[in-house]
Design an enzyme around this catalytic site. Structure first.
Site, PDB file in Angstrom:
ATOM      1  N   SER A  87       6.978  -6.284   0.958  1.00 16.40           N
ATOM      2  CA  SER A  87       6.380  -5.031   1.429  1.00 16.40           C
ATOM      3  C   SER A  87       5.234  -5.213   2.418  1.00 16.40           C
ATOM      4  O   SER A  87       4.737  -4.215   2.951  1.00 16.40           O
ATOM      5  CB  SER A  87       5.910  -4.196   0.236  1.00 16.40           C
ATOM      6  OG  SER A  87       7.030  -3.642  -0.429  1.00 16.40           O
ATOM      7  N   LYS A  90       5.838  -3.387   5.525  1.00 11.27           N
ATOM      8  CA  LYS A  90       5.451  -1.994   5.741  1.00 11.27           C
ATOM      9  C   LYS A  90       4.294  -1.872   6.723  1.00 11.27           C
ATOM     10  O   LYS A  90       4.147  -0.830   7.383  1.00 11.27           O
ATOM     11  CB  LYS A  90       5.090  -1.343   4.411  1.00 11.27           C
ATOM     12  CG  LYS A  90       6.275  -1.174   3.451  1.00 11.27           C
ATOM     13  CD  LYS A  90       5.823  -0.579   2.133  1.00 11.27           C
ATOM     14  CE  LYS A  90       6.993  -0.183   1.228  1.00 11.27           C
ATOM     15  NZ  LYS A  90       7.730  -1.338   0.701  1.00 11.27           N
ATOM     16  N   TYR A 172       3.845   5.236  -4.731  1.00  8.25           N
ATOM     17  CA  TYR A 172       4.314   4.151  -3.876  1.00  8.25           C
ATOM     18  C   TYR A 172       5.834   4.165  -3.835  1.00  8.25           C
ATOM     19  O   TYR A 172       6.489   4.204  -4.885  1.00  8.25           O
ATOM     20  CB  TYR A 172       3.797   2.825  -4.413  1.00  8.25           C
ATOM     21  CG  TYR A 172       4.052   1.637  -3.522  1.00  8.25           C
ATOM     22  CD1 TYR A 172       3.422   1.536  -2.288  1.00  8.25           C
ATOM     23  CD2 TYR A 172       4.888   0.609  -3.929  1.00  8.25           C
ATOM     24  CE1 TYR A 172       3.639   0.438  -1.465  1.00  8.25           C
ATOM     25  CE2 TYR A 172       5.118  -0.488  -3.124  1.00  8.25           C
ATOM     26  CZ  TYR A 172       4.493  -0.574  -1.898  1.00  8.25           C
ATOM     27  OH  TYR A 172       4.716  -1.658  -1.085  1.00  8.25           O
ATOM     28  N   GLU A 293      -3.983  -1.003   2.704  1.00 13.66           N
ATOM     29  CA  GLU A 293      -4.817  -0.359   1.689  1.00 13.66           C
ATOM     30  C   GLU A 293      -6.239  -0.880   1.854  1.00 13.66           C
ATOM     31  O   GLU A 293      -6.444  -2.057   2.142  1.00 13.66           O
ATOM     32  CB  GLU A 293      -4.250  -0.659   0.295  1.00 13.66           C
ATOM     33  CG  GLU A 293      -2.886  -0.008   0.102  1.00 13.66           C
ATOM     34  CD  GLU A 293      -1.956  -0.781  -0.823  1.00 13.66           C
ATOM     35  OE1 GLU A 293      -2.443  -1.695  -1.524  1.00 13.66           O
ATOM     36  OE2 GLU A 293      -0.760  -0.474  -0.834  1.00 13.66           O
ATOM     37  N   LYS A 336      -2.622  -6.068   1.494  1.00 14.33           N
ATOM     38  CA  LYS A 336      -1.265  -5.615   1.184  1.00 14.33           C
ATOM     39  C   LYS A 336      -0.549  -6.725   0.437  1.00 14.33           C
ATOM     40  O   LYS A 336      -0.607  -7.889   0.834  1.00 14.33           O
ATOM     41  CB  LYS A 336      -0.488  -5.273   2.460  1.00 14.33           C
ATOM     42  CG  LYS A 336       0.879  -4.641   2.179  1.00 14.33           C
ATOM     43  CD  LYS A 336       0.733  -3.238   1.652  1.00 14.33           C
ATOM     44  CE  LYS A 336       2.047  -2.630   1.178  1.00 14.33           C
ATOM     45  NZ  LYS A 336       2.476  -3.171  -0.144  1.00 14.33           N
ATOM     46  N   SER A 339       6.652  -8.281  -2.212  1.00 15.18           N
ATOM     47  CA  SER A 339       7.523  -9.037  -3.108  1.00 15.18           C
ATOM     48  C   SER A 339       8.980  -8.745  -2.806  1.00 15.18           C
ATOM     49  O   SER A 339       9.345  -7.627  -2.444  1.00 15.18           O
ATOM     50  CB  SER A 339       7.257  -8.668  -4.573  1.00 15.18           C
ATOM     51  OG  SER A 339       5.910  -8.866  -4.936  1.00 15.18           O
TER      52      SER A 339
END
Length: 390
Positions: A87, A90, A172, A293, A336, A339
């Protein structure tokens, strides 16, 4: 792009270190000790076959490689080893959307049907692209249903029933971010993977990063391990967006350095990177931006663990909208996790301290262990910089 941070050529010894200025601390031996003392016990405790760890301090970079990229034949991790980053992908989707916005191709206030007209009148069309990019459209789940195989699952989105109004909750979600990236590609009039590989990777000097992996790179593609068996990820709808990037530690560090020093990018890409640093919704001590984040820095380890907890990943949380979204004017840590079935990644950086870390492993080991290790290394780097003679 006019100029960019450079890392240089990786040396066969698995350590690339460009000597730091005296004011930036630590020297090569001290830096190796900091990373070794954290990573080696971590790998032993969690039976991680191989890792690549890249750090940046005051614009200078080091890459450390450990263990095996493949247990078959005892193939070692080296500077060419390509990992799945899960991820963390992203953050590239977020950057691509922000770049499209900088080019005037989309606006975060747009609704999905502007780019996918078949969604007109559906519940998902009440959300905006910003809601999709921050996991706040109203309760899309973490994963698509296992039985869903449609690469563009229009019916899934048309049939979705929200649990809350857009912006009320953060949950999420791969379907949320996946649609965000898909709509971005539509806005650009391009295939998503091609847009990332053609527009983003070159802008950041990433020459060993892929969404579509060439056959020539497969010998350098690490095997992930799950229950002791070698694995690579398999696709699901919009997997290129949500977890499809594969890269080396050094290449991903280039992206981190560009996020720390976006002024070295061309104007449109600089605006794109800066747009991903704006916080939009708060959940506890974490602020959700596009991709990244955020945490007020200095941050306690417990706060960082809570912001990367299973609850934050799996559960629905009340979202508190930031009244006037803007880039933070106070010190901030960005992070961030990522996985896949056989890989685990963690990226964190603190621009004001000029420190950052990339941790790539070919095992999906526990996220708290990743965050704790990354935090320890960053704290040691920050302490060393503060203690160095000015």
């Amino acid at each position: 792009m006019t100029t960019r941070p450079t890392i240089g050529s990786l040396c066969p010894a698995a350590l690339l270190f460009l000597p730091l200025a005296a004011s930036a601390a630590p020297d090569a031996a001290a830096l190796r000790a900091i990373v070794d003392n954290t990573i080696q016990p971590l790998m032993a405790e969690h039976d991680v076959p191989g890792m690549a760890v890249a750090v940046t301090v005051d614009g200078q970079s080091a890459v450390f490689n450990y263990g095996l990229a493949s247990r078959a034949g005892n193939k070692a991790v080296d500077e060419r080893t390509v990992f799945e980053v899960g991820s963390v992908s992203k953050t590239f989707a977020a950057t691509l959307a922000a770049y499209a916005q900088a080019q005037g191709k989309l606006a975060l206030t747009d609704h999905p049907s502007r780019y996918w007209p078949a969604l007109q009148g559906s519940a998902i069309d009440k959300a905006t692209l910003l809601h999709l990019g921050t996991y706040t459209p109203g309760g899309l789940p973490l994963q698509f249903p296992d039985e869903l195989t449609d690469p563009e699952p229009l019916r899934y989105y048309r049939d979705w029933k929200p649990a809350a109004r857009p912006g009320a909750v953060r949950e999420y979600s791969n379907p949320s971010l996946g649609l965000f990236g898909h709509l971005t590609a539509r806005a650009l009039g391009n295939d998503y993977a091609d847009a990332v590989e053609r527009l983003l990777f070159p802008a950041f000097g990433m020459t060993s990063s892929y969404v579509n992996l060439p056959d020539s790179v497969r010998p350098n593609y690490a095997w992930g391990y799950r229950d002791g068996k070698p694995v690579h990820f398999t696709g699901e709808p919009f997997s290129a967006v949500t977890y499809g990037v594969r890269t080396t530690a050094a290449d991903l560090l280039r992206f981190v350095q560009a996020n720390m020093m976006p002024q070295q990018l061309d104007p449109a890409m600089r605006r794109a990177v800066e747009a991903t640093h704006i916080g939009y919704f708060r959940v506890g001590g974490m602020t959700q931006g596009l991709g990244w984040e955020q945490y007020a820095y200095p941050v306690k380890l417990q706060t960082l663990l809570e912001g990367n907890s299973e609850s934050i990943i799996w559960d629905r949380h009340r979202a508190r909208a930031v009244t006037t979204p803007a880039m933070s004017t106070t010190p901030t840590l960005f992070n961030k996790t990522g996985s896949t079935g056989g890989f685990g990644a963690y990226v964190a950086f603190v621009p004001v301290q000029k420190i950052g870390i990339v941790m790539l492993a070919n095992k999906n080991y526990p996220i708290p262990a990743r965050v704790t290790a990354g935090y320890a290394i960053l704290e040691a780097l920050a302490a060393g910089a503060q203690a160095a003679p000015q």
